[in-house]
Design a protein around this motif. Structure first.
Motif, mmCIF file in Angstrom:
data_model
loop_
_atom_site.group_PDB
_atom_site.id
_atom_site.type_symbol
_atom_site.label_atom_id
_atom_site.label_comp_id
_atom_site.label_asym_id
_atom_site.label_seq_id
_atom_site.Cartn_x
_atom_site.Cartn_y
_atom_site.Cartn_z
ATOM 1 N N ALA A 142 -69.845 -74.708 78.229
ATOM 2 C CA ALA A 142 -69.545 -73.350 77.798
ATOM 3 C C ALA A 142 -70.580 -72.898 76.779
ATOM 4 N N SER A 143 -71.019 -71.651 76.902
ATOM 5 C CA SER A 143 -72.011 -71.120 75.981
ATOM 6 C C SER A 143 -71.333 -70.572 74.747
ATOM 7 N N ARG B 207 -61.752 -66.458 66.686
ATOM 8 C CA ARG B 207 -60.987 -66.230 67.920
ATOM 9 C C ARG B 207 -61.342 -64.850 68.456
ATOM 10 N N ILE B 208 -62.386 -64.777 69.221
ATOM 11 C CA ILE B 208 -62.845 -63.497 69.749
ATOM 12 C C ILE B 208 -61.880 -63.027 70.837
ATOM 13 N N PRO B 209 -61.370 -61.796 70.741
ATOM 14 C CA PRO B 209 -60.497 -61.271 71.797
ATOM 15 C C PRO B 209 -61.301 -60.537 72.870
ATOM 16 N N VAL B 210 -60.818 -60.605 74.091
ATOM 17 C CA VAL B 210 -61.409 -59.866 75.210
ATOM 18 C C VAL B 210 -60.319 -58.985 75.806
ATOM 19 N N PHE B 211 -60.630 -57.708 76.002
ATOM 20 C CA PHE B 211 -59.659 -56.742 76.525
ATOM 21 C C PHE B 211 -60.201 -56.160 77.827
ATOM 22 N N GLU C 241 -74.239 -66.368 82.837
ATOM 23 C CA GLU C 241 -73.191 -67.301 82.429
ATOM 24 C C GLU C 241 -71.890 -66.935 83.136
ATOM 25 N N LYS C 242 -71.232 -67.906 83.763
ATOM 26 C CA LYS C 242 -69.993 -67.640 84.490
ATOM 27 C C LYS C 242 -68.756 -68.082 83.717
ATOM 28 N N GLU C 243 -68.892 -69.151 82.934
ATOM 29 C CA GLU C 243 -67.733 -69.612 82.184
ATOM 30 C C GLU C 243 -67.455 -68.680 81.012
ATOM 31 N N LEU C 244 -66.205 -68.697 80.572
ATOM 32 C CA LEU C 244 -65.798 -67.855 79.457
ATOM 33 C C LEU C 244 -66.556 -68.276 78.203
ATOM 34 N N PRO C 245 -67.149 -67.325 77.481
ATOM 35 C CA PRO C 245 -67.869 -67.689 76.255
ATOM 36 C C PRO C 245 -67.002 -68.519 75.318
ATOM 37 N N GLY C 246 -67.627 -69.491 74.656
ATOM 38 C CA GLY C 246 -66.896 -70.538 73.958
ATOM 39 C C GLY C 246 -66.029 -70.108 72.808
ATOM 40 N N PRO D 82 -60.291 -74.732 83.912
ATOM 41 C CA PRO D 82 -60.466 -75.582 82.718
ATOM 42 C C PRO D 82 -60.981 -74.842 81.493
ATOM 43 N N ASP D 83 -61.883 -73.878 81.675
ATOM 44 C CA ASP D 83 -62.467 -73.224 80.502
ATOM 45 C C ASP D 83 -61.521 -72.217 79.857
ATOM 46 N N VAL D 84 -60.316 -72.030 80.445
ATOM 47 C CA VAL D 84 -59.326 -71.114 79.866
ATOM 48 C C VAL D 84 -58.112 -71.896 79.361
#
Length: 763
Positions: free
Chosen positions: A9-10, A95-99, A128-133, A165-167
């Motif tokens: 994860a990036s 804890r960055i939120p994504v909306f 990048e495909k995985e959710l940012p770290g 897994p990345d979530v």
């Protein structure tokens, strides 16, 4: 809850994160109305769920990582979700939120990540495909705004996303209208609802906006129906805006929800015209908005502007209007209440949707009203809308409620809903109507209660709906009807919603594991699902939960599951719970209903014995109700207990609802040998509620020896309670036909809902 540290994860650099935070603040900026009304949430299934809390506190506890926020239109779901993200931006740098808005979901991409990347490009590194770290919370807003044809794909994609897994360590919050959320779904979501705005909070808000003196005056003048609307933050804000803009509104308050929308949108359109020098006549502009709302099939999806422009050009525009087609397109598609999705969205210039889904539903109702007002050969009839009026067409529910408020008389609309067997919609149309014939409301209430008490229509949600329409009934409907509806609604108020049934793709073994290792809501859903599936291998665990579990909700649903499986080994446990004075009334109620699943003499004996104990109040009817089920299916088991049941009827301490249920037992079992004893009992009974249920029991037993008493109970000169007369007449018609002397006399009954019993046969 730990932050994501999945391999590969990036981690976005500081500049990218700060750019994203600034963009998010602009994109999710709340207007003064949204930010000034405090909103909280509460669980719909957990024990003690009357306790409310902030969504931020719920997320911070980390107990639930999969949350769905439910509510009615305008309840504040999106506002709460935005506020959560804004709070996290300011208070939780790690804890960055994504909306993300689900109305922009496209099944062709089959990837929630594509949706997230499109709406948050500042956050994602290239390729990048995985959710940012550092992402800690993902909000997916508006499941109900996904196009119906794509909903199945969207649900599958959401499931795949949150199981990746990345979530795993990311909190996912989904928002959806309560009526649209699936009852069976693979992931188990913790279901929370937005707590309605309290009367005190609504008054404080009015004080702040209108000033204390005017606010107090307005609140006194608001009819009950408009005060109820103030439980919605959207409606409260719109009503306040109308009051601020119109000086004489205090003397001419909107009559219903539709009128609030009409005045608010009229003000919005007037300001839009003033600020933008709109050329298109307002009636044409409103007609175009109504056409587009209907054309989009009531789905608030994100539509390419070029596609909407083609709708306007090819299907709506009339050259005889002599207005520039370009101006019409621009002044409809680029300005409120439609306009761009958001000026801060990357593709805002290319896509459009209505500002709020309820605005689209309102304009769809405007379109329908226009066509219903035309001559039959040119317009449409309510009969043409049978599919949209059906119980399965949930996307149309709010539109028809708006339409009801626009019609001078909604009686025919209510009848069309009832003909389509959509009783919840019928109640909604009555609630929001200007006018409905009181006789139609009376008949609707009576028919709904008949199905609830004596038929196959046991839907406690209808009791909540009936509570909201009793004020539209005639003066001839006895006051006790509202009291009875209130009793049943209060009885089932604990069950705001059933747990979620976990999809069949999840194996029994996985469901059993969730009971041990899952979150509080996952455990409830897992226990509920084991009962639904009747998983026998789970019996030892369910029995242990029923006896020793400390979470009340899990324990209650374990009892329900044991009743569904109905294994002989579980009966002693259920009997102990049902008869123990140390247990709370709720779990005893569940245990009694579970015992009713056992077709054995022992089960019948437990239920009858429960009725004979003077300390079993309240909820003694919870024993009589399952007993009636056994009487219908295994009458030979109940027959030996008839002398005891007859003796129970004569107990003064027994409440009216339990007596009514006991009488229902006699009718369900067809115990004609008890007919004379029931007649003797009813001759001395004075409670109209008990007499009503007694009249039903006599009709079910079907003996002509009951005609004399039934005739007296149906006679308005003898019986002053119209509901008793109605039920007695129903039994008389079943026993003696519509041409019997009592039935002929009933055609002159002062209550229309009594006369309808005979007139319905005539028709």
């Amino acid at each position: 809850m730990q932050l994501l540290t999945a391999a590969g994860a990036s981690t976005p650099d500081g500049d990218r994160v700060e750019t994203y935070r600034a963009t998010l603040r602009r994109r999710l900026r709340l207007d003064p109305v949204e930010s000034s009304i405090p909103l909280e949430v509460r669980s719909t299934t957990l024990a003690g769920s009357d306790t409310s809390e902030s969504l931020l506190d719920l997320v911070r506890t980390g107990e639930e990582s999969r949350i769905v926020l439910l509510g009615n239109p305008g309840a504040g779901k999106t506002t709460l979700a935005k506020q959560l993200c804004l709070d996290l931006v300011e208070s939780s740098p790690d804890r960055i939120p994504v909306f993300a808005e689900l109305k922009r979901y496209q099944a062709t991409s089959r990837d929630i990540r594509t949706l997230l990347r499109a709406q948050t490009p500042d956050l994602w590194p290239r390729d990048e495909k995985e959710l940012p770290g550092r992402v800690g919370v993902v909000v997916l807003d508006g499941l109900n705004e996904v196009a119906e044809s794509q909903l199945h794909d969207a649900l599958a994609d959401i499931e795949e996303f949150i199981d990746s897994p990345d979530v795993a360590d990311v909190t996912c919050v989904l928002t959806c209208r309560a009526v649209d959320f699936p009852t069976s779904y693979g992931p188990s979501f913790a279901r929370y609802e937005v707590v309605p705005v309290s009367a005190a909070s609504a008054q404080r808000y009015l004080d702040e906006r209108l000033g204390p003196k005017r606010a107090e005056q307005v609140w006194r003048q608001l009819p009950h129906r408009l005060r109820t609307l103030c439980h919605s933050p959207l409606l409260l804000g719109m009503l306040t805006t109308v009051l601020l803009d119109e000086a004489d509104t205090d003397r001419d308050l909107p009559r219903n929800r539709g009128a609030v929308y009409a005045r608010f949108l009229s003000q919005l359109n007037r300001r839009t015209r003033e600020r933008n020098r709109v050329e298109t006549p307002e009636d044409i502009r409103e007609a175009c908005l109504a056409f587009l709302a209907y054309r989009l099939k009531n789905e608030r999806v994100d539509v390419p502007r070029i596609e909407l422009g083609e709708y306007v050009t090819k299907d709506f525009f009339d050259p005889s209007w002599h207005i520039p087609i370009g101006a019409l397109q621009r002044e409809v598609l680029d300005l409120p209440p439609m306009g761009a999705v958001s000026s801060s969205q990357p593709d805002a210039a290319s896509h459009r949707s209505f500002m709020h889904q309820s605005f689209q539903e309102y304009y769809t109702a405007v379109y329908l009203k226009s066509w219903l007002s035309r001559p039959p050969q040119e317009g449409i009839r309510l009969a043409d809308l049978r599919t949209e009026l059906g119980a399965g067409a949930v996307a149309w529910r709010e539109t028809f409620c708006f339409l009801s408020g626009m019609l001078d008389d909604s009686t025919e609309l209510v009848r069309a809903c009832r003909k389509a067997e959509n009783h919840l919609l019928a109640a909604g149309c009555i609630e929001h109507a200007n006018t409905v014939l009181p006789a139609e409301v009376d008949d609707f209430i009576c028919q709904t209660l008949d199905a609830f008490k004596y038929g196959d229509g046991f839907n406690y949600h209808l009791m909540f709906a009936l509570q909201r329409v009793t004020d539209r009934s005639s003066s001839g409907l006895p006051r006790r009807v509202a009291d009875d509806i209130g009793y049943w609604a209060e009885k089932y108020s604990r069950s705001r919603s059933d747990p979620q049934t976990i999809a069949t793709s999840v194996t029994d073994e996985q469901v059993i594991a969730m009971v041990t290792d899952g979150s509080p809501h996952e455990r409830i859903d897992a226990v509920w699902t084991l009962g639904q599936r009747q998983v026998g291998s789970a019996l030892p665990m369910l029995e242990a939960l029923a006896v020793r579990e400390t979470d009340e909700a899990v324990r209650e649903y374990a009892v329900v599951a044991l009743g569904r499986i109905a294994a002989e080994r579980s009966f002693p446990i259920l009997r102990q719970i049902a008869t123990s004075n140390d247990e709370n009334k709720w779990i005893r109620s569940y245990a009694l209903h579970a015992i009713g699943s056992f077709p054995t003499p022992e089960a019948v004996a437990v239920l009858v014995d429960y009725l004979t104990q003077p300390d079993r109040q309240p909820f003694a009817d919870d024993a009589a109700w399952p007993l009636s089920v056994l009487a219908r299916s295994h009458h030979e088991l109940v027959r030996p207990q008839l002398p005891v049941l007859l003796e129970v009827l004569h107990r003064e301490a027994l409440d009216r609802y339990t007596k009514g249920c006991v009488l229902y037992v006699f009718g369900c079992g067809g115990f004609t040998e008890a007919n004379d004893a029931i007649l003797d009992y009813l001759e001395t009974e004075e409670d109209p509620y008990v007499l009503e249920d007694g009249a039903h029991a006599l009709g079910a037993l079907g003996l002509r020896t009951s005609l004399g008493l039934l005739s007296r109970l149906a006679d308005p000169a003898v019986s002053g309670d119209a509901m008793t007369r109605r039920e007695a007449l129903r039994s008389l018609v079943a026993l003696d036909g519509v041409e019997s002397p009592a039935a002929r006399a009933a055609r002159q009954d002062p209550a229309s809902f009594v006369r309808d019993v005979v007139e319905r046969h005539d028709r």
